[in-house]
Design a protein around this motif. Structure first.
Motif, PDB file in Angstrom:
ATOM      1  N   HIS A 170     -58.255 -55.061  62.194  1.00 15.10           N
ATOM      2  CA  HIS A 170     -58.450 -53.877  62.277  1.00 15.10           C
ATOM      3  C   HIS A 170     -57.437 -53.058  62.647  1.00 15.10           C
ATOM      4  N   ALA A 171     -56.833 -51.683  62.317  1.00 19.49           N
ATOM      5  CA  ALA A 171     -56.207 -50.782  62.873  1.00 19.49           C
ATOM      6  C   ALA A 171     -57.225 -50.167  63.888  1.00 19.49           C
ATOM      7  N   PHE A 172     -58.420 -50.375  63.351  1.00 23.65           N
ATOM      8  CA  PHE A 172     -59.252 -48.923  64.608  1.00 23.65           C
ATOM      9  C   PHE A 172     -60.623 -49.625  65.069  1.00 23.65           C
ATOM     10  N   LYS A 173     -60.800 -50.266  64.384  1.00 24.38           N
ATOM     11  CA  LYS A 173     -61.517 -51.262  65.053  1.00 24.38           C
ATOM     12  C   LYS A 173     -61.813 -52.251  65.616  1.00 24.38           C
ATOM     13  N   LYS A 174     -62.575 -53.018  66.760  1.00 29.99           N
ATOM     14  CA  LYS A 174     -61.764 -53.681  68.703  1.00 29.99           C
ATOM     15  C   LYS A 174     -63.487 -54.729  67.719  1.00 29.99           C
ATOM     16  N   LEU A 175     -62.468 -55.738  67.183  1.00 26.43           N
ATOM     17  CA  LEU A 175     -63.735 -57.220  66.081  1.00 26.43           C
ATOM     18  C   LEU A 175     -62.835 -58.145  66.869  1.00 26.43           C
ATOM     19  N   ASP A 176     -64.233 -59.351  67.138  1.00 26.38           N
ATOM     20  CA  ASP A 176     -63.643 -60.417  67.954  1.00 26.38           C
ATOM     21  C   ASP A 176     -63.724 -61.474  66.936  1.00 26.38           C
ATOM     22  N   PRO A 177     -62.260 -61.762  66.414  1.00 24.31           N
ATOM     23  CA  PRO A 177     -62.135 -63.200  65.966  1.00 24.31           C
ATOM     24  C   PRO A 177     -62.547 -64.687  65.993  1.00 24.31           C
ATOM     25  N   THR A 178     -63.155 -64.946  66.983  1.00 23.82           N
ATOM     26  CA  THR A 178     -63.956 -65.544  67.455  1.00 23.82           C
ATOM     27  C   THR A 178     -65.199 -65.448  67.321  1.00 23.82           C
ATOM     28  N   SER A 179     -65.844 -64.621  67.273  1.00 28.75           N
ATOM     29  CA  SER A 179     -67.145 -64.558  67.002  1.00 28.75           C
ATOM     30  C   SER A 179     -67.313 -65.939  65.687  1.00 28.75           C
ATOM     31  N   GLY A 180     -66.901 -66.056  64.775  1.00 26.89           N
ATOM     32  CA  GLY A 180     -67.407 -67.096  63.473  1.00 26.89           C
ATOM     33  C   GLY A 180     -68.339 -65.733  62.643  1.00 26.89           C
ATOM     34  N   LYS A 181     -67.975 -64.957  62.618  1.00 25.72           N
ATOM     35  CA  LYS A 181     -68.300 -63.906  61.394  1.00 25.72           C
ATOM     36  C   LYS A 181     -67.120 -63.674  61.222  1.00 25.72           C
ATOM     37  N   TYR A 182     -67.644 -63.265  59.718  1.00 24.93           N
ATOM     38  CA  TYR A 182     -65.963 -62.481  58.858  1.00 24.93           C
ATOM     39  C   TYR A 182     -66.315 -61.130  58.900  1.00 24.93           C
ATOM     40  N   LYS A 241     -50.782 -62.673  61.527  1.00 28.88           N
ATOM     41  CA  LYS A 241     -51.329 -63.799  62.021  1.00 28.88           C
ATOM     42  C   LYS A 241     -52.472 -64.116  61.032  1.00 28.88           C
ATOM     43  N   PHE A 242     -53.057 -65.515  61.309  1.00 28.65           N
ATOM     44  CA  PHE A 242     -53.442 -65.916  60.160  1.00 28.65           C
ATOM     45  C   PHE A 242     -54.544 -66.603  60.600  1.00 28.65           C
ATOM     46  N   ASP A 243     -56.274 -66.347  60.043  1.00 32.45           N
ATOM     47  CA  ASP A 243     -56.879 -67.806  60.410  1.00 32.45           C
ATOM     48  C   ASP A 243     -57.589 -68.045  58.811  1.00 32.45           C
ATOM     49  N   SER A 244     -58.719 -69.380  58.871  1.00 34.08           N
ATOM     50  CA  SER A 244     -59.375 -69.427  58.000  1.00 34.08           C
ATOM     51  C   SER A 244     -60.237 -68.646  57.523  1.00 34.08           C
ATOM     52  N   LEU A 245     -61.150 -68.274  58.105  1.00 32.23           N
ATOM     53  CA  LEU A 245     -62.401 -67.352  58.161  1.00 32.23           C
ATOM     54  C   LEU A 245     -61.950 -65.906  57.582  1.00 32.23           C
ATOM     55  N   ASN A 246     -60.602 -65.694  58.134  1.00 29.47           N
ATOM     56  CA  ASN A 246     -60.236 -63.996  57.811  1.00 29.47           C
ATOM     57  C   ASN A 246     -59.643 -63.530  57.665  1.00 29.47           C
ATOM     58  N   GLY A 247     -58.622 -64.789  56.760  1.00 30.15           N
ATOM     59  CA  GLY A 247     -58.127 -64.871  56.259  1.00 30.15           C
ATOM     60  C   GLY A 247     -56.390 -63.851  56.881  1.00 30.15           C
ATOM     61  N   PHE A 248     -55.710 -63.028  56.538  1.00 30.19           N
ATOM     62  CA  PHE A 248     -54.019 -62.711  57.765  1.00 30.19           C
ATOM     63  C   PHE A 248     -54.860 -61.171  58.622  1.00 30.19           C
ATOM     64  N   THR A 249     -54.451 -60.673  59.868  1.00 30.20           N
ATOM     65  CA  THR A 249     -54.611 -59.982  60.593  1.00 30.20           C
ATOM     66  C   THR A 249     -53.759 -58.490  59.784  1.00 30.20           C
ATOM     67  N   VAL A 250     -53.930 -57.477  59.639  1.00 28.14           N
ATOM     68  CA  VAL A 250     -53.340 -56.389  59.207  1.00 28.14           C
ATOM     69  C   VAL A 250     -52.871 -55.733  59.853  1.00 28.14           C
ATOM     70  N   ASN A 251     -52.925 -55.446  60.749  1.00 31.56           N
ATOM     71  CA  ASN A 251     -53.015 -54.581  62.379  1.00 31.56           C
ATOM     72  C   ASN A 251     -51.735 -54.895  63.380  1.00 31.56           C
TER      73      ASN A 251
END
Length: 717
Positions: free
Chosen positions: A417-429, A396-406
């Motif tokens: 991320h493989a280990f971190k639970k991060l929200d791709p909709t937060s608006g933060k890189y 998967k790809f989004d214009s802010l963060n690039g592509f998913t790796v996990n």
């Protein structure tokens, strides 16, 4: 005539006699008017003994916190063949020490390198308790930059900024110190550099590491380090005491914390003799930030880490690692209906994740098995390589963060991320440029090799790989070329090499422009070492080997394409920082898993000043090291690359598996080993241990990625 004047007259006459005899005297030790030994470089004093005397011995010491020195100076100087021998006595209430330093110029080394044997002989009639022996040399400058390989790099400024309690750091302030067990140093030296007017000067003390007899705690070794003093910097070797960050008698045992290291003193029985071998080095005329390189060359000359005898063979390693890699292949359908194929980061019974880059490297077999399969006529390998990259190209790809790796196989979900639970909709890189860059490189290498296969009559469909690489190269090149681009660390250097390859594969100059900008940016940040390379590993927050590797790969790739000398010079600098994490000596281990196997540490690499175990990561860098050796016409570099690859083939079990962490020093990161040691673990509970339960895929793929590259290069290890 005073005794010191007498020594000076005798010493001068002996030097003149040797000079007339044709012997080399230019870099030998001299004596100043304050009765100090001194080492001169380009008419500048770079090292002197303390004004208190040549020898300092702690009596009734409590460790680093209270050394209780007694001092003495030499009263006799002899020249015996090419040795300078300085001798004297230290008289105490308990008896007398007979002391000497015998020093000899190492003529086989091009620079000023002097071997010294310090001898301590106790003639008293009683056993001395709580003694600390020392070797102390000082520079006439307080504001020096220190390198202690794998532990301190110019004070570790990024570590200080990001996690000051977890990692050693220095700010050139009087009273600051960093003192570590010798077995914690990959290359056992302490080097300093400083600027005097328009010239750069440097000095180093190298040590022949050794356990100290009579230790008041188990497995007590000499320590090496430095301390800032008013108007000067002191390099010192001590018979046991350690500490850092103004915390005396503490050992950095864990990622984020330390443990007490009390009783780091020795008992000395009557008529005991203890010797310490060390080397003095002086140098000048180098570029700012490159002084450590002079010390590193001397360390290679002293330890000669170039012997491959007794190490596993290249053929054995590749066969074992390939067999193990194939057991990690998985293919199936997720609960949400996604059909997947690829190489699991973990054992299938533990987790099922396809993770690109960094510790996962599920992308790497797409290149390695493709190349090795073609070169060895293994169609099954080629098929699995193709299936894995075909699936990973669907990330998967989004214009802010690039592509998913996990990719989590059971639910069929992609994350950044493989280990971190991060929200791709937060608006933060939340993107992971380390893993994205490394994955892009593997895609580019696979596409590149597939073109070679086509020329040799073996065509495979790489359209999905190309579409993926085009999309992410567009994203990263546009992002880098923005005026606001300011990467936090060296982590985005991993984007340079794949962008260069993509510019060639797709004939797109925009990608190359981005690579040029990123390369220039990192050279400006790191070459003078005001900010050493850092941020290349995702579980540390300071200076590290992998950050230097990212820059080295970037600069070397730029040189290979442009042939511009500046890129080669930058590549050499980054490579030497990276190589300073390479162990150049076989560390004696206490009884444990490592001694069970007769483990040799030469060629393995330390991770970072934060995570101070050894691992096999250096294997990935060996083709680039070999290529740099060819460009610089340096056969030692090429031989070191071979040693690094083959040495890391130790400890591979019959299944082809290998653990991640070698505990060569008083440090543990393995949760399993920490749990086994219990709540009341001592600082020396872990050394000699081995963490084999964490068998993440990179430990396998790095061998095969490098094997494929060596095969392409036509290099036989």
């Amino acid at each position: 005539m005073s005794w010191v004047k007498h020594i000076l007259v005798v010493f001068a006459s002996l030097l003149c006699a040797n000079l007339h005899a044709g012997e080399q005297t230019i870099n030998k030790l001299t004596i100043n008017q304050q009765k100090q030994l001194q080492l001169i470089e380009q008419d500048q004093v770079v090292l002197t003994t303390p004004v208190e005397g040549l020898w300092s011995i702690g009596h009734q010491a409590k460790g680093l916190s209270e050394l209780n020195y007694t001092h003495a100076n030499f009263n006799k100087v002899e020249l015996v063949a090419d040795w300078q021998i300085f001798s004297g006595e230290m008289v105490t209430d308990q008896g007398t020490w007979q002391l000497s330093d015998s020093c000899q110029q190492v003529n086989e080394f091009a620079g000023a390198l002097i071997k010294c044997i310090r001898r301590y002989h106790w003639t008293g009639q009683q056993t001395l308790e709580n003694v600390v022996l020392s070797v102390r040399w000082q520079t006439p400058q307080q504001y020096t930059q220190v390198v202690m390989p794998s532990v301190v790099y110019h004070g570790n400024p990024s570590a200080k900024k990001n996690n000051p309690n977890a990692i050693a750091h220095l700010s050139q302030q009087p009273g600051e110190f960093a003192q570590f067990e010798e077995h914690r140093l990959s290359m056992p030296y302490v080097s300093l550099e400083w600027q005097n007017k328009q010239s750069m000067f440097g000095a180093a003390v190298h040590t022949i590491p050794s356990q100290i007899m009579g230790g008041n705690r188990a497995d007590l070794w000499w320590s090496a380090g430095m301390q800032y003093r008013a108007g000067k910097s002191e390099i010192r070797l001590l018979s046991g005491p350690i500490g850092y960050n103004k915390q005396a008698d503490r050992a950095k045992v864990y990622q984020f914390s330390s443990l007490p290291y009390a009783n780091a003193t020795i008992r000395v029985k009557p008529n005991s003799t203890i010797e310490k071998v060390y080397y003095l080095q002086a140098y000048s005329g180098f570029n700012k930030g490159a002084g450590f390189s002079e010390a590193m060359q001397a360390s290679l000359a002293i330890f000669q880490p170039f012997n491959t005898q007794g190490l596993p063979s290249f053929k054995q390693i590749v066969a074992n690692k390939t067999r193990f890699l194939l057991t990690r292949y998985m293919q199936g359908t997720s609960s949400n209906g996604v059909e997947y194929a690829g190489f699991n980061m973990f054992d299938h019974n533990y987790r099922q994740q396809l993770v690109m880059g960094w510790a996962g490297q599920s992308d790497a077999p797409g290149y390695a098995l493709l190349a090795l399969g073609h070169l060895n006529n293994k169609q099954e390998w080629i098929n699995k390589a193709k299936a894995s990259l075909d699936f990973l190209a669907q990330a998967k790809f989004d214009s802010l963060n690039g592509f998913t790796v996990n990719f989590n196989a059971k639910p069929g979900t992609w994350t950044h991320h493989a280990f971190k639970k991060l929200d791709p909709t937060s608006g933060k890189y939340i993107g992971d440029p380390v893993s994205q860059g490394q994955a892009m490189y593997m895609f580019a290498k696979a596409i590149q090799f597939a073109k070679r296969m086509a020329k040799e009559g073996k065509t495979i469909d790489t359209s999905q790989w190309q579409q993926f690489l085009l999309k992410v190269a567009d994203y990263h090149s546009q992002r880098i070329l923005q005026a606001s681009w300011q990467p936090e660390s060296t982590n985005q250097a991993f984007l340079v090499a794949p962008l260069v390859l993509a510019s060639q594969l797709f004939e797109n100059p925009i990608y190359f422009q981005a690579a040029v900008k990123a390369s220039e940016h990192y050279a400006n940040r790191h070459i003078d070492m005001n900010e050493p390379y850092w941020g290349g590993t995702l579980d540390a927050t300071g200076e590290d080997k992998e950050g230097a590797w990212g820059a080295f790969q970037a600069f070397l790739t730029m040189y290979q394409v442009t042939k511009q000398p500046k890129y080669l010079a930058w590549a050499k600098h980054a490579a030497e920082v990276m190589l300073s994490y390479t162990v150049v000596w076989d560390i004696d281990m206490p009884a444990g898993r490592l001694t069970d196997h007769g483990f040799k540490s030469t060629g393995w690499t330390a991770v970072s000043p934060q995570n101070q175990h050894l691992d096999v990561y250096g294997v990935l860098t060996t083709p680039a090291i070999y290529q740099l050796g060819e460009y610089l016409q340096d056969d030692q570099l090429k031989q070191l690359a071979k040693v690094m690859y083959l040495s890391c083939g130790q400890l591979i079990d019959p299944y082809g598996s290998q653990g991640e962490q070698i505990q060569q020093t008083n440090f543990a990161q393995s949760k399993h080993n920490i749990s086994q040691a219990g709540e009341n673990a001592a600082a020396d509970s872990y050394r000699g241990g081995y963490s084999e339960e964490w068998t993440v895929l990179w430990i396998t793929t790095h061998f095969l990625t490098s094997a494929a590259m060596f095969e392409e290069m036509g290099v036989e290890l």
